[in-house]
Write an enzyme that holds these catalytic residues in place. Sequence first.
Site, PDB file in Angstrom:
ATOM      1  N   HIS A   1      50.052 -25.545  27.314  1.00 16.33           N
ATOM      2  CA  HIS A   1      49.796 -24.554  27.706  1.00 16.33           C
ATOM      3  C   HIS A   1      51.131 -25.469  29.282  1.00 16.33           C
ATOM      4  O   HIS A   1      50.383 -26.119  29.627  1.00 16.33           O
ATOM      5  CB  HIS A   1      48.908 -23.659  28.419  1.00 16.33           C
ATOM      6  CG  HIS A   1      48.737 -22.715  29.533  1.00 16.33           C
ATOM      7  ND1 HIS A   1      49.094 -21.038  29.477  1.00 16.33           N
ATOM      8  CD2 HIS A   1      49.194 -22.538  30.745  1.00 16.33           C
ATOM      9  CE1 HIS A   1      49.209 -20.298  29.940  1.00 16.33           C
ATOM     10  NE2 HIS A   1      49.555 -21.015  31.491  1.00 16.33           N
TER      11      HIS A   1
ATOM     12  N   ASP B   1      42.103 -11.390  34.492  1.00 16.28           N
ATOM     13  CA  ASP B   1      43.507 -12.458  35.014  1.00 16.28           C
ATOM     14  C   ASP B   1      44.251 -10.697  34.965  1.00 16.28           C
ATOM     15  O   ASP B   1      44.737 -11.437  36.150  1.00 16.28           O
ATOM     16  CB  ASP B   1      43.471 -12.946  33.649  1.00 16.28           C
ATOM     17  CG  ASP B   1      44.664 -14.094  34.883  1.00 16.28           C
ATOM     18  OD1 ASP B   1      44.908 -14.459  35.479  1.00 16.28           O
ATOM     19  OD2 ASP B   1      45.709 -13.914  33.490  1.00 16.28           O
TER      20      ASP B   1
ATOM     21  N   ARG C   1      47.289 -10.726  42.908  1.00 17.16           N
ATOM     22  CA  ARG C   1      48.057 -12.092  43.393  1.00 17.16           C
ATOM     23  C   ARG C   1      49.627 -12.368  43.523  1.00 17.16           C
ATOM     24  O   ARG C   1      50.240 -12.318  44.286  1.00 17.16           O
ATOM     25  CB  ARG C   1      47.470 -13.782  42.558  1.00 17.16           C
ATOM     26  CG  ARG C   1      45.744 -13.737  42.610  1.00 17.16           C
ATOM     27  CD  ARG C   1      45.871 -14.581  41.435  1.00 17.16           C
ATOM     28  NE  ARG C   1      46.599 -15.886  42.130  1.00 17.16           N
ATOM     29  CZ  ARG C   1      46.624 -16.307  40.545  1.00 17.16           C
ATOM     30  NH1 ARG C   1      46.690 -16.336  39.534  1.00 17.16           N
ATOM     31  NH2 ARG C   1      47.039 -18.012  40.993  1.00 17.16           N
TER      32      ARG C   1
ATOM     33  N   SER D   1      43.306 -18.315  36.768  1.00 21.20           N
ATOM     34  CA  SER D   1      44.231 -17.666  35.478  1.00 21.20           C
ATOM     35  C   SER D   1      44.326 -18.204  34.075  1.00 21.20           C
ATOM     36  O   SER D   1      44.299 -18.057  33.525  1.00 21.20           O
ATOM     37  CB  SER D   1      45.308 -17.127  36.549  1.00 21.20           C
ATOM     38  OG  SER D   1      46.452 -16.728  36.066  1.00 21.20           O
TER      39      SER D   1
ATOM     40  N   LYS E   1      42.404 -17.755  30.185  1.00 24.09           N
ATOM     41  CA  LYS E   1      43.079 -17.125  29.305  1.00 24.09           C
ATOM     42  C   LYS E   1      42.634 -18.467  28.148  1.00 24.09           C
ATOM     43  O   LYS E   1      43.257 -18.129  26.337  1.00 24.09           O
ATOM     44  CB  LYS E   1      44.200 -17.627  29.465  1.00 24.09           C
ATOM     45  CG  LYS E   1      44.961 -16.054  30.672  1.00 24.09           C
ATOM     46  CD  LYS E   1      45.866 -15.502  30.393  1.00 24.09           C
ATOM     47  CE  LYS E   1      46.138 -17.003  31.926  1.00 24.09           C
ATOM     48  NZ  LYS E   1      47.230 -16.372  32.696  1.00 24.09           N
TER      49      LYS E   1
HETATM   50  N1  URA Z   1      49.959 -19.087  34.873  1.00 22.97           N
HETATM   51  C1  URA Z   1      49.035 -18.234  34.981  1.00 22.97           C
HETATM   52  O1  URA Z   1      48.975 -17.671  33.727  1.00 22.97           O
HETATM   53  N2  URA Z   1      48.320 -17.747  35.698  1.00 22.97           N
HETATM   54  C2  URA Z   1      48.965 -18.507  37.336  1.00 22.97           C
HETATM   55  O2  URA Z   1      48.425 -18.543  38.089  1.00 22.97           O
HETATM   56  C3  URA Z   1      49.868 -20.067  36.984  1.00 22.97           C
HETATM   57  C4  URA Z   1      50.801 -19.712  36.080  1.00 22.97           C
END
Ligand code: URA
Length: 435
Positions: free
Chosen positions: A81, A160, A167, A182, A186
């Site tokens: 990621h 999220d 946000r 966040s 995931k």
């Molecule tokens: N990527 C994400 O999935 N969440 C964040 O808060 C910042 C980057």
Amino acid sequence: MTLYEIITKKKHNAELSTEEIEWVVAGFCRGDIPDYQMSALLMAVCFNSLSDRETADLTMAMARSGDMLRPETGGFNADKHSTGGVGDKITLIAAPIAAACGVFVPKMSGRGLGHTGGTIDKLESIPGFCTELPYDKFIGTVKKAGFAVAGQTGTLVPADKKIYALRNATATVDSIPLICSSIMSKKLATGADGIVLDVKVGDGAFMKTEADAEKLAAAMVRVGQLAGRKCSAVLTDMSKPLGRAVGNSIEVIEAIEALKGNARDDIREISLALAAEMLVTAGKGDTEQCLAMAENALTTGAALERFKLMIELQGGDPHVTEDYGLFGKARYCREIFADRSGFINAVACEKTGLIALRLGAGRQTKDADIDPTAGIVFDKTAGDFVSRGERLAALYTSAECDLDSIAAEFEGVFQIGDEKESTAKKNIIKIVKGY
Ligand code: URA
């Protein structure tokens, strides 16, 4: 318990209990907590941060707000990621490399966010390519090709989705515990055994300094460890756009070229490092051995074969890897030439991302359509010498936008001087291991 009390506690920098955090996440998901109160709490977190324990609790509460998957591929599942960058097509290269080396990569990716691009938008520029796969088809593709890339389902981490949207609208994105929860919620919910995080650092990243990127990396690795996953983070440079292309189809073409062995140094080095880390989490060897395996998958063309198979299984036309004409072609192109000779000492990265967005490569509003042909191809990058009149880059778009003003603004992206400044950054800054 009331949210008013919880906001007050965080405003005074007191630590929230596990029960309070779980209550907030569940209540917000149910719609019992209004956006204005949640926004106030998020802003208090931005100012006063969260402890390690609070961050881990928030991450777990968010992860458990929806499905908790465990991909049944029959092998080790590794995930990768990125925290978000400009020209970041590393997933398209690292995932097939790892797959070619015997690791399964069930990759759920996102769309572009702010000035940063998203893997799903890039892949959707391939004619016919489908990113909305039923879960069994997604796992079937992983088993056959070694990897698959799909968008997140609506039932994965709904907390999220709701918190992120808030946000984004309340200037509370760039908080280390909020980014950590966040991303890691995931990653934990998608169920990978190994998680490798590409933490971008510099002007084009959410983390502008190495110190902040290290804090974010440490926080994410800690949460991954607590959840029993093999987790590591690679800090990589995002002070200039990554590779030559920033957009969607043009980035896929650059990734295909990289899989054919024609990558610019930054793309090659970072892709190999990320793929090797995925292999290390899977227990395939130490870093050096895994780097050699990754390089071999690239030079033998094995990774490219995985990429073609994945495209085919996800409904796309694999011939795009041979015939780039199959991608749509932008209606308009504007070339940018150097108005003086000198050394390129900087290429403003966030600004590049914002200009690509204006060309149509990203979304200015949540539901806007992407122009898959839009973007920027660089001929020159930071550190290069350029002669007056030489081409620096080309802007592409199919939209009826004001190319004159965009081009004028883009010229300011290049900082050209008489002397070569020693601003060169290492592509790989640091690796933070959590096992
Ligand atoms: N990527 C994400 O999935 N969440 C964040 O808060 C910042 C980057």
